[in-house]
Design an enzyme around this catalytic site. Structure first.
Site: not given
Length: 313
Positions: A22, A34, A157, A208, A242
């Protein structure tokens, strides 16, 4: 999140089969994201009225309101009450190493969204199939073909998850194919087609190249390279691609030619790069026109300026 240390300092080499760690982080930032939503947001900011299609959870209400305030029509969004909206959670250490998880949640229901009612309702001119549930990506591409609606392929992706047959199905006949240069090489390997053959199967191949700009190649002989708008600072690369897609598509819809649309896309990509979060940027027409003038010249800035001004009215 940011962990002020090194993950490597806390990994015991001979106990990696029983890792239980942790990390106390010192920073937490939550951003909207998104792929489809990032592109739709950008197009909305630029004065378009894109229709977002996807599956979300019952926790989407606040996000929906935000997108709608920025010009996105969420009429194609399916709400799944039994799941949460997909989310990506990532912790980065001082070495820029990352531990991350992606929760697909409601995304698995995207394949149950039919495009036909959306196309009929909105008179859709282009369906953009972005990274989502792989079954949904294939189904929506096939439905766009059957409806005779032009489509853009942006597998990004999800390419590692897609086999050769699915890659070929997603690409063949696309009006636009969007990838970065690494994704193009992966697509070449998976489809078994070389770059020229891929170009022959799509209208325009848009690749790109990070800080080297973008190449646009068409089966009609189009061959265009557009450089970047130089960044003044680098805050966060998430969503830069994006942003380019949003600017490029909005520019085309706004009446710009291919080169000018790509230059607008490059401007938006830089605005995203300079901002923490893929949906936190904004237009400043005066400043942005000056940046276009500096990057591409007076004529380009004069051609693109009306699109930027119109988006602010």
């Amino acid at each position: 999140m940011h962990f002020p240390g090194r993950f490597a300092d806390h990994l015991v080499a001979d106990r990696l089969n029983r890792v239980s760690l942790s990390f106390l982080v010192d920073d937490l930032v939550v951003h909207r994201g998104g792929v489809g939503a990032n592109i739709a947001f950008g197009m909305g900011v630029l004065g378009q009225r894109p229709v977002l299609v996807g599956a979300v959870g019952a926790d989407f209400a606040g996000y929906r309101a935000f997108l709608e305030r920025h010009g996105v029509d969420c009429g194609g969004v399916l709400t799944v009450e039994s799941a949460h909206t997909p989310r990506f959670t990532c912790t980065t250490d001082d070495d820029q190493c990352q531990l991350a998880s992606f929760y697909p949640g409601a995304m698995t229901e995207t394949k149950n969204i039919a495009l036909a009612p959306i196309v009929e309702r909105y008179g859709t001119e282009l369906v953009m199939v972005c990274a989502s549930d792989p079954d949904a990506m294939v189904a929506q591409t096939e439905e766009a073909r059957s409806l005779g609606v032009p489509f853009a392929a942006d597998p990004s992706q999800q390419l590692p998850r897609l086999d050769g047959d699915r890659c070929r199905s997603l690409v063949d006949g696309a009006t636009y194919l969007f990838t970065n240069e690494y994704e193009l090489e992966l697509l070449i390997r998976k489809t078994g087609w070389d770059a020229d053959e891929i170009t022959g199967r799509v209208g325009l191949r848009v690749t790109t190249l990070s800080d080297r700009g973008v190449d646009i190649v068409g089966r009609d002989g189009t061959a265009l390279h557009v450089g970047v708008v130089p960044a003044r600072t680098i805050a966060d690369p998430t969503g830069v691609g994006d942003g380019f897609r949003a600017g490029f598509l909005a520019g085309g819809n706004g009446g710009l030619g291919l080169e000018r649309a790509a230059q607008l896309g490059a401007l938006v990509a830089t605005l995203v790069l300079e901002t923490n979060g893929a949906q936190e940027w904004a237009i400043d027409a005066g400043t942005d026109v000056a940046r276009l003038r500096e990057a591409y010249g007076e004529e380009a800035a004069a051609d693109i300026e009306p699109v930027l001004r119109a988006a602010l009215t």
